[in-house]
Design a protein around this motif. Structure first.
Motif, PDB file in Angstrom:
ATOM      1  N   LEU A  98      -7.149  -5.069  -2.938  1.00  0.00           N
ATOM      2  CA  LEU A  98      -7.938  -3.871  -2.681  1.00  0.00           C
ATOM      3  C   LEU A  98      -7.390  -3.217  -1.417  1.00  0.00           C
ATOM      4  N   THR A  99      -7.006  -1.939  -1.516  1.00  0.00           N
ATOM      5  CA  THR A  99      -6.364  -1.266  -0.397  1.00  0.00           C
ATOM      6  C   THR A  99      -7.115   0.004  -0.028  1.00  0.00           C
ATOM      7  N   TYR A 100      -7.032   0.336   1.262  1.00  0.00           N
ATOM      8  CA  TYR A 100      -7.598   1.590   1.753  1.00  0.00           C
ATOM      9  C   TYR A 100      -6.645   2.156   2.793  1.00  0.00           C
ATOM     10  N   LYS A 101      -6.314   3.423   2.614  1.00  0.00           N
ATOM     11  CA  LYS A 101      -5.390   4.065   3.545  1.00  0.00           C
ATOM     12  C   LYS A 101      -5.952   5.423   3.935  1.00  0.00           C
ATOM     13  N   GLN A 102      -5.926   5.704   5.240  1.00  0.00           N
ATOM     14  CA  GLN A 102      -6.382   6.994   5.746  1.00  0.00           C
ATOM     15  C   GLN A 102      -5.285   7.606   6.599  1.00  0.00           C
ATOM     16  N   GLU A 103      -4.932   8.840   6.247  1.00  0.00           N
ATOM     17  CA  GLU A 103      -3.909   9.588   6.979  1.00  0.00           C
ATOM     18  C   GLU A 103      -4.555  10.868   7.488  1.00  0.00           C
ATOM     19  N   LYS A 104      -4.605  11.015   8.819  1.00  0.00           N
ATOM     20  CA  LYS A 104      -5.304  12.142   9.419  1.00  0.00           C
ATOM     21  C   LYS A 104      -4.359  12.923  10.329  1.00  0.00           C
ATOM     22  N   MET A 105      -4.546  14.251  10.340  1.00  0.00           N
ATOM     23  CA  MET A 105      -3.824  15.089  11.282  1.00  0.00           C
ATOM     24  C   MET A 105      -4.739  16.237  11.702  1.00  0.00           C
ATOM     25  N   PHE A 106      -5.056  16.284  12.976  1.00  0.00           N
ATOM     26  CA  PHE A 106      -5.908  17.335  13.538  1.00  0.00           C
ATOM     27  C   PHE A 106      -5.015  18.296  14.308  1.00  0.00           C
ATOM     28  N   THR A 116      -3.929   1.710   7.704  1.00  0.00           N
ATOM     29  CA  THR A 116      -3.625   1.051   6.440  1.00  0.00           C
ATOM     30  C   THR A 116      -4.293  -0.321   6.445  1.00  0.00           C
ATOM     31  N   SER A 117      -5.103  -0.589   5.439  1.00  0.00           N
ATOM     32  CA  SER A 117      -5.785  -1.884   5.373  1.00  0.00           C
ATOM     33  C   SER A 117      -5.813  -2.386   3.939  1.00  0.00           C
ATOM     34  N   TYR A 118      -5.872  -3.696   3.806  1.00  0.00           N
ATOM     35  CA  TYR A 118      -5.950  -4.295   2.478  1.00  0.00           C
ATOM     36  C   TYR A 118      -6.602  -5.669   2.560  1.00  0.00           C
ATOM     37  N   LEU A 119      -7.186  -6.075   1.437  1.00  0.00           N
ATOM     38  CA  LEU A 119      -7.732  -7.415   1.260  1.00  0.00           C
ATOM     39  C   LEU A 119      -7.199  -7.933  -0.067  1.00  0.00           C
ATOM     40  N   VAL A 175       0.856  -1.187   0.000  1.00  0.00           N
ATOM     41  CA  VAL A 175       0.000   0.000   0.000  1.00  0.00           C
ATOM     42  C   VAL A 175       0.889   1.232   0.000  1.00  0.00           C
ATOM     43  N   THR A 176       0.748   2.076  -1.017  1.00  0.00           N
ATOM     44  CA  THR A 176       1.570   3.279  -1.115  1.00  0.00           C
ATOM     45  C   THR A 176       1.207   4.239   0.001  1.00  0.00           C
ATOM     46  N   SER A 177       2.233   4.769   0.676  1.00  0.00           N
ATOM     47  CA  SER A 177       2.049   5.631   1.835  1.00  0.00           C
ATOM     48  C   SER A 177       2.548   7.033   1.509  1.00  0.00           C
ATOM     49  N   GLY A 178       2.429   7.950   2.486  1.00  0.00           N
ATOM     50  CA  GLY A 178       2.955   9.292   2.336  1.00  0.00           C
ATOM     51  C   GLY A 178       1.873  10.317   2.163  1.00  0.00           C
ATOM     52  N   ALA A 179       1.600  11.106   3.200  1.00  0.00           N
ATOM     53  CA  ALA A 179       0.545  12.104   3.146  1.00  0.00           C
ATOM     54  C   ALA A 179       0.927  13.233   2.207  1.00  0.00           C
ATOM     55  N   HIS A 236      -6.902  17.867   8.819  1.00  0.00           N
ATOM     56  CA  HIS A 236      -6.418  17.268   7.578  1.00  0.00           C
ATOM     57  C   HIS A 236      -6.848  15.804   7.516  1.00  0.00           C
ATOM     58  N   ASP A 237      -7.434  15.412   6.400  1.00  0.00           N
ATOM     59  CA  ASP A 237      -7.906  14.038   6.232  1.00  0.00           C
ATOM     60  C   ASP A 237      -7.652  13.616   4.791  1.00  0.00           C
ATOM     61  N   THR A 238      -6.753  12.660   4.618  1.00  0.00           N
ATOM     62  CA  THR A 238      -6.412  12.154   3.288  1.00  0.00           C
ATOM     63  C   THR A 238      -6.703  10.662   3.256  1.00  0.00           C
ATOM     64  N   SER A 239      -7.504  10.226   2.294  1.00  0.00           N
ATOM     65  CA  SER A 239      -7.815   8.800   2.171  1.00  0.00           C
ATOM     66  C   SER A 239      -7.574   8.349   0.741  1.00  0.00           C
ATOM     67  N   THR A 240      -7.118   7.128   0.603  1.00  0.00           N
ATOM     68  CA  THR A 240      -6.814   6.562  -0.712  1.00  0.00           C
ATOM     69  C   THR A 240      -7.414   5.171  -0.802  1.00  0.00           C
ATOM     70  N   ILE A 241      -8.158   4.925  -1.869  1.00  0.00           N
ATOM     71  CA  ILE A 241      -8.657   3.586  -2.157  1.00  0.00           C
ATOM     72  C   ILE A 241      -8.097   3.176  -3.510  1.00  0.00           C
TER      73      ILE A 241
END
Length: 679
Positions: free
Chosen positions: A306-314, A285-288, A112-116, A331-336
């Motif tokens: 199938l991947t889902y990634k959520q990167e949050k910073m409040f 970070t999650s994947y199936l 799963v590609t990372s990096g906000a 800040h809320d960044t999500s990637t599917i």
């Protein structure tokens, strides 16, 4: 005392160099040592370092970046903390320490590609607990990044999380591993618990829970380095089900959180502002995945993931004289994403092929809502929001021609569309950034690739080379800048080198490995660095590994240079020249391992930075030498059988120093202790 230690370390380092070369004349690369801590990969044209589980345990890292500080031509930016931290690979990627990401380094966790996206002076791609991982692979240069991105000119960091099989021996259905750790500098504590369960050969499960807390560190002079402490709870759940011998389903979920209260807004440079904020950073970070690999068909080894990634910073301001939208934002960044990939094995005449082909579609959505002010609910002006939709197709064919020549062509096509949302107002900061109406879209495409070749001259000696072309496509943060949002940075990299790998080199039973890689990179249409349109980088990477029946030694060094805009002006983001030597020995039937590590970095004074208050990382740095002593004891009998005891003293001589590119001094002497047992 420190001077004498420096002389001894310098003598040890210089002793392993050829007589006609000085250490500063060398540029070094990748090492991986099978019988020692790391084994040099001499059978590939890639410049790759693999840090396996044994070395991960031995390093006792407090942050993910600390796992990487022994890799040549990899430099850390504020490596001891997960926030405001970054790595530089071949001089690229350091802007992530300031802004969030510059696209030139890919970070991939379990595929799963990372990096906000850029979060001004807060971002980090490495806010991850190091205890989650079973191995980390770092590739310098673009050699094998094309599976994930078109723009990783600097390199790729790939990490795999732990699996149940790592803790279950044959016949086991249940295992529990408990690990406790302590570090003296910052009075830090770590506790992790791992549960592995496999009721039969079709199903296994791993559950991980961890907590790390570290206070502010002190440098060698005893000066507290502000905002270097942190708390980090983490968790991992991974389950695998095999309905048949051909099919495998895997689910993975990893969680990291860093809550901070009353801390400086600027994690990269705390003294930049008097604003204090509460900041909460979360990464999910999650994947199936489904893999179909029939044992009787070499043409099919198919995986759909199938991947889902959520990167949050409040971020919310709690004190300070001034106010700014950057101090109050959610800040809320999500990637599917969906990736389908197949590996086929076949032969055409004398050529054996390993053909990897895949397609990936992804959607990255980002919101950075302001919490107050006239534009509350819209995006923070320095962090544009919207969507980044892309579709990519890639192919790589490893072709083994006889038993001497290996050719690996790679191609990737990527098309993206950036669409603005919540940016419909002028943002005035250092300059006016224009409003972008909702629904406004910008499209870009890139066709990139590489060709690598390796030729085995003899069974011990091989030569290799790579030619690669990259395009670093715009990111959502570029939406407000007309000259950037439709421009891709281009890069061309050439690598040449040789490797040597032999047994019984000097005495019966020893093993000598060496790898020398030279590289040259040209980047044009630059958008990352202000005022830099073209960049030229070159360097050499040398790696040596020697395993003797009585001891082992790992040596690496790195040096590179760069210029900008077609002139002789130095590229200021190139790291300082450095060399590193590890000497170790095992005792008592390999139950006890003792090693000493010496690292020397030369002064970096080529590019004096006139804006020290704003970019202190590129202020000239002094030379330094550090020593670390490590011991590991794993008894195989008696009352302590199965228990692992580890102790490390980092910065043994309590040196005060600032690594070039970092904004603060490194930690002083630090004693780390861990004890672990699997039940």
């Amino acid at each position: 005392m420190k001077t004498r230690a420096h002389l001894l370390a310098g003598a040890a380092i210089c002793a392993v160099l050829p007589a006609h070369l000085s250490a500063q004349d060398l540029l070094l690369g990748t090492i991986e040592l099978g019988e020692s801590q790391r084994s040099l990969q001499t059978d590939t044209a890639k410049s790759t370092t693999v840090i396996d589980q044994d070395e991960l345990d031995a390093r006792q890292a407090s942050s993910m970046t600390e796992l990487l500080d022994s890799i040549p031509n990899v430099a850390l930016v504020n490596g001891g903390s997960p926030q405001g931290a970054a790595i530089s690979i071949r001089g690229l990627g350091t802007q992530s320490g300031t802004y969030g990401t510059d696209g030139k380094i890919a970070v991939v966790i379990d595929g799963v590609t990372s990096g906000a996206e850029e979060i001004y002076r807060n971002g980090s791609m490495f806010a991850l607990e190091p205890e989650l991982f079973r191995n980390v692979t770092v590739t310098r240069g673009p050699a094998e990044s094309f599976r994930y991105t078109s723009g990783a000119i600097g390199g790729t960091v790939e990490a795999q999380t732990k699996e149940a099989a790592d803790f279950l021996e044959d016949g086991d259905t249940f295992a529990l591993r408990q690990k406790l750790g302590y570090e003296s500098n910052g009075d830090g504590y770590t506790a992790t618990t791992i549960l592995a369960f496999a009721p039969d050969d079709k199903f296994d499960l791993l559950a991980f829970a961890g907590y790390r807390t570290v206070g502010d560190r002190k440098d060698g002079d005893g000066t507290v380095q502000a905002a270097t402490g942190f708390d980090q709870p983490s968790a991992l759940l991974k389950a695998t089900y095999r309905p048949t011998e051909d099919s495998t389903f895997t689910f993975g979920y990893a969680y990291n959180k860093i809550p901070e209260f009353d801390v400086p807004y600027n994690a990269y440079l705390p003294s930049w502002s008097d604003a204090l904020v509460d900041r909460n950073t979360e990464d999910r970070t999650s994947y199936l995945s489904y893999r179909y690999n029939p044992v009787d068909n070499d043409l099919i080894n198919l995986e759909a993931r199938l991947t889902y990634k959520q990167e949050k910073m409040f971020i919310q301001q709690v004190a300070g004289a001034g106010t700014n939208t950057i101090y109050n934002a959610d800040h809320d960044t999500s990637t599917i994403a969906l990736r389908i990939e197949n590996e086929a094995l076949f032969s055409t005449g004398i050529v054996d092929h390993t053909l990897t082909a895949g397609i990936e579609a992804s959607e990255r959505t980002r919101k950075s809502s302001q919490l107050a002010g006239p534009y509350a609910g819209l995006n923070d002006g320095s962090a544009p929001g919207g969507t980044d939709r892309s579709i990519s197709v890639y192919v790589a064919d490893k072709m083994e021609v006889g038993d001497k020549l290996t050719l690996t062509p790679q191609l990737r096509f990527e098309h993206q569309t950036l669409t603005s949302q919540g940016n419909d107002f002028d943002y005035v900061s250092f300059s006016t950034l224009p409003a972008v109406a909702d629904g406004t879209s910008f499209s870009s495409s890139a066709f990139t690739g590489a060709l690598s070749a390796r030729y085995a001259v003899t069974s011990d000696f091989a030569v290799f080379g790579t030619l690669a072309y990259n395009e670093n496509l715009p990111i959502l943060d570029d939406l407000r800048v007309p000259t950037v949002r439709e421009t891709s940075e281009k890069g061309r990299t050439i690598e040449l080198g040789f490797s040597y790998d032999t047994l019984d080199a000097f005495t019966q039973g020893d093993h000598l490995q060496a790898k020398l890689t030279g590289f040259k990179t040209h980047i044009w249409d630059g958008t990352t660095y202000s005022g830099v349109s073209t960049t030229d980088l070159e360097g050499v990477e040398l790696e040596l590994s020697y395993v003797h029946p009585a001891f082992y030694a790992d040596f690496n060094a790195a040096m590179m240079r760069g210029t900008i805009n077609g002139t002789d002006d130095d590229y200021k983001w190139a790291p300082a020249d450095s060399v590193q030597l590890t000497l170790g020995k095992t005792f008592w039937d390999e139950q006890f391992d003792l090693s000493v590590e010496a690292k020397h970095a030369w002064a970096q004074t080529r590019t004096p930075d006139t804006n020290a208050a704003y970019y202190p990382g590129t202020v000239p740095s002094d030379a330094y030498t550090t020593l670390a002593l490590s011991a590991a004891y794993k008894p195989n009998s008696g009352w302590a059988e199965g228990v692992e005891f580890r102790a490390t003293i980092e910065n043994l001589t309590d040196e005060t120093y600032r690594p070039y590119l970092s904004t603060r001094n490194a930690s002083g002497r630090n004693l780390k202790l861990t004890i672990a047992k699997t039940f």
